[in-house]
Design a protein around this motif. Sequence first.
Motif, mmCIF file in Angstrom:
data_model
loop_
_atom_site.group_PDB
_atom_site.id
_atom_site.type_symbol
_atom_site.label_atom_id
_atom_site.label_comp_id
_atom_site.label_asym_id
_atom_site.label_seq_id
_atom_site.Cartn_x
_atom_site.Cartn_y
_atom_site.Cartn_z
ATOM 1 N N LYS A 40 0.828 -1.213 0.000
ATOM 2 C CA LYS A 40 0.000 0.000 0.000
ATOM 3 C C LYS A 40 0.865 1.266 0.000
ATOM 4 O O LYS A 40 0.544 2.236 -0.663
ATOM 5 C CB LYS A 40 -0.879 0.030 1.257
ATOM 6 N N ASN A 41 1.934 1.262 0.805
ATOM 7 C CA ASN A 41 2.695 2.500 0.998
ATOM 8 C C ASN A 41 4.159 2.421 0.596
ATOM 9 O O ASN A 41 4.741 3.417 0.196
ATOM 10 C CB ASN A 41 2.664 2.897 2.493
ATOM 11 N N SER A 42 4.775 1.250 0.753
ATOM 12 C CA SER A 42 6.238 1.180 0.685
ATOM 13 C C SER A 42 6.793 1.703 -0.639
ATOM 14 O O SER A 42 7.776 2.438 -0.649
ATOM 15 C CB SER A 42 6.718 -0.245 0.947
ATOM 16 N N GLY A 43 6.145 1.344 -1.748
ATOM 17 C CA GLY A 43 6.652 1.766 -3.056
ATOM 18 C C GLY A 43 6.669 3.280 -3.165
ATOM 19 O O GLY A 43 7.646 3.870 -3.653
ATOM 20 N N GLY A 98 9.468 -4.640 0.711
ATOM 21 C CA GLY A 98 10.213 -5.583 1.536
ATOM 22 C C GLY A 98 9.964 -7.007 1.058
ATOM 23 O O GLY A 98 9.551 -7.243 -0.089
ATOM 24 N N GLY A 99 10.193 -7.955 1.965
ATOM 25 C CA GLY A 99 10.031 -9.359 1.615
ATOM 26 C C GLY A 99 8.618 -9.685 1.148
ATOM 27 O O GLY A 99 8.436 -10.567 0.306
ATOM 28 N N SER A 100 7.620 -8.961 1.685
ATOM 29 C CA SER A 100 6.237 -9.309 1.312
ATOM 30 C C SER A 100 5.985 -9.075 -0.178
ATOM 31 O O SER A 100 5.592 -10.011 -0.885
ATOM 32 C CB SER A 100 5.235 -8.545 2.181
ATOM 33 N N PRO A 101 6.193 -7.860 -0.719
ATOM 34 C CA PRO A 101 5.977 -7.682 -2.165
ATOM 35 C C PRO A 101 6.941 -8.504 -3.032
ATOM 36 O O PRO A 101 6.563 -8.975 -4.105
ATOM 37 C CB PRO A 101 6.187 -6.180 -2.377
ATOM 38 N N ILE A 102 8.184 -8.689 -2.572
ATOM 39 C CA ILE A 102 9.133 -9.441 -3.417
ATOM 40 C C ILE A 102 8.736 -10.925 -3.443
ATOM 41 O O ILE A 102 8.727 -11.563 -4.505
ATOM 42 C CB ILE A 102 10.595 -9.221 -2.951
ATOM 43 N N ASP A 103 8.371 -11.480 -2.276
ATOM 44 C CA ASP A 103 7.897 -12.874 -2.271
ATOM 45 C C ASP A 103 6.613 -13.016 -3.089
ATOM 46 O O ASP A 103 6.416 -14.010 -3.798
ATOM 47 C CB ASP A 103 7.625 -13.353 -0.838
ATOM 48 N N ALA A 104 5.727 -12.013 -2.965
ATOM 49 C CA ALA A 104 4.478 -12.052 -3.747
ATOM 50 C C ALA A 104 4.802 -12.028 -5.236
ATOM 51 O O ALA A 104 4.202 -12.784 -6.025
ATOM 52 C CB ALA A 104 3.582 -10.866 -3.376
ATOM 53 N N ASN A 138 14.430 -3.719 -3.533
ATOM 54 C CA ASN A 138 14.318 -3.928 -2.090
ATOM 55 C C ASN A 138 14.198 -2.616 -1.333
ATOM 56 O O ASN A 138 14.974 -1.697 -1.578
ATOM 57 C CB ASN A 138 15.577 -4.688 -1.644
ATOM 58 N N THR A 139 13.245 -2.535 -0.406
ATOM 59 C CA THR A 139 13.102 -1.304 0.391
ATOM 60 C C THR A 139 13.213 -1.557 1.893
ATOM 61 O O THR A 139 12.967 -0.654 2.683
ATOM 62 C CB THR A 139 11.751 -0.600 0.104
ATOM 63 N N THR A 140 13.501 -2.806 2.311
ATOM 64 C CA THR A 140 13.761 -3.048 3.741
ATOM 65 C C THR A 140 15.183 -3.601 3.875
ATOM 66 O O THR A 140 15.912 -3.698 2.883
ATOM 67 C CB THR A 140 12.741 -4.037 4.371
ATOM 68 N N VAL A 141 15.580 -3.997 5.084
ATOM 69 C CA VAL A 141 16.968 -4.463 5.274
ATOM 70 C C VAL A 141 16.968 -5.833 5.943
ATOM 71 O O VAL A 141 17.790 -6.100 6.810
ATOM 72 C CB VAL A 141 17.790 -3.437 6.086
ATOM 73 N N THR A 160 -1.163 -21.364 8.542
ATOM 74 C CA THR A 160 0.240 -21.043 8.796
ATOM 75 C C THR A 160 0.891 -20.462 7.540
ATOM 76 O O THR A 160 0.219 -20.210 6.530
ATOM 77 C CB THR A 160 1.017 -22.294 9.272
ATOM 78 N N LYS A 161 2.231 -20.254 7.629
ATOM 79 C CA LYS A 161 2.989 -19.791 6.459
ATOM 80 C C LYS A 161 3.774 -20.968 5.892
ATOM 81 O O LYS A 161 4.222 -21.835 6.639
ATOM 82 C CB LYS A 161 3.947 -18.678 6.883
ATOM 83 N N LYS A 162 3.937 -20.960 4.573
ATOM 84 C CA LYS A 162 4.616 -22.085 3.932
ATOM 85 C C LYS A 162 5.515 -21.534 2.824
ATOM 86 O O LYS A 162 5.154 -20.549 2.172
ATOM 87 C CB LYS A 162 3.533 -23.002 3.339
ATOM 88 N N MET A 182 15.590 4.546 3.397
ATOM 89 C CA MET A 182 15.730 5.652 4.347
ATOM 90 C C MET A 182 14.384 6.058 4.960
ATOM 91 O O MET A 182 14.348 6.680 6.020
ATOM 92 C CB MET A 182 16.373 6.874 3.661
ATOM 93 N N SER A 183 13.272 5.723 4.282
ATOM 94 C CA SER A 183 11.964 6.106 4.816
ATOM 95 C C SER A 183 11.447 5.102 5.849
ATOM 96 O O SER A 183 10.351 5.276 6.385
ATOM 97 C CB SER A 183 10.957 6.220 3.659
ATOM 98 N N LEU A 184 12.201 4.043 6.124
ATOM 99 C CA LEU A 184 11.737 3.043 7.101
ATOM 100 C C LEU A 184 11.645 3.658 8.494
ATOM 101 O O LEU A 184 12.615 4.268 8.960
ATOM 102 C CB LEU A 184 12.732 1.879 7.177
#
Length: 370
Positions: A40-43, A98-104, A138-141, A160-162, A182-184
């Motif tokens: 929603k916001n990270s990009g 972060g990992g959520s959009p990249i994994d998606a 990537n936008t997280t660390v 669960t997560k898989k 830097m916006s994190l």
Amino acid sequence: MKDMNLNYFNPTRIISGTGCLRNYNTFSDIGKRCFIVTGKNSGKKSGALDDAIQALNNSGVSYMIFDEVENNPSTETCKKAGNLAHEFNASFIMGIGGGSPIDAAKAIAIYAANPVLPIDDIFNATYANRPLPIVAVNTTVGTGSEVTPFSILTVHSLGTKKGIANDNLFPKISFLDPMHAMSLPQDILVSTAIDAFSHAIEGYFSRKATLMTNTYAEAAMRLLSKGLMTVYGGGYDYDLVADFMYASTLAGKVISATSTCAVHSMGYSLTYHLGVPHGTANAYFLPNFIRLMAESSPMRVMSVLKFCNMTSVDQLSSLLNKLLPLDVKLSCEQIEQFSQEVIKTAHVKNSIRPLGIDEVRNLYKKSVGQ
Ligand code: NAP
Ligand code: FE
């Protein structure tokens, strides 16, 4: 005789530095139609979406944006986006966040290329068609997903997560611009850096560790422990964020070969059932996992402490507790339920000292028991 093990495979091209995405103009080498996947916001907040649009325009590539990826993305969201990407006739998928959009993005690359694939069959090893190429911004660390062949998805039908592991999911190109992180806010910066820290440490205790992965893990542990102590000492700047981003990619290169251990599978239960952020969930279990490894591999634990410039696991535990509010407590019933879930995962057998059900239970009791 010395047992030399340098086995390693990681085909992702890394492009890094301030402005590296904005100034890129050859996306047309990958394809003419890009499906952008973000949260929603990270990009927007990170500036990475604007940079991507400029780069795609400069490359003469058309695009469509999907910005509905939730934290810990579900198979349902990825299937919905996969159908949209298929209708758009996407030639590649770009995950921004972060990992959520990249994994998606990785899961969407599979669904888009295989529109008739039933939603839960994404966890099967083979697909009729090869997933579309993936670009990661990537936008997280933390997750290292920009250099791993993994996509971790929430599966509501299983509660669960898989994870999916498939060499076709290594991104083709990953862009690492520290300005995008830097916006994190400080809590997400810290939580994601602890995820990376956990990757380096779990990878170091993995049965699949090699000289190559240990070299990456050692460098990541040094940078992350120093950086986390600095953040605790007061704030962070561009150089520190750049160090974290570098270290999280190194730690991603570790787990791309070693996978993660019990800390991750135990953390998934806190995330799925209680909404604890991924990196924070790992922080609960990391010190006691290291103490357990010390029972069989004290020298390896000494090395970890040396890389982290610490003298005891208590020191690590105290740093994590100062950085994050680790106040979740589980009832006996929850501990039993989660232990039974976790013991079924491959992670518990992945460490040099594999864990049985009693050890998983004890790790829960010591780390999050009442
Ligand atoms: P994330 O879930 O991608 O993002 C966490 C939060 O940070 C979101 O609210 C996000 O906003 C926000 N955010 C991201 N970048 C930002 C920025 N630059 N400025 C401001 N806010 C920003 O967090 P993550 O820890 O990176 O990823 C966690 C996921 O990765 C989990 O699902 C985990 O299981 C998975 N994981 C994958 C691997 C792998 O190898 N594939 C390894 C470990 C973990 P938005 O909501 O707008 O996105
Ligand atoms: Fe992780």
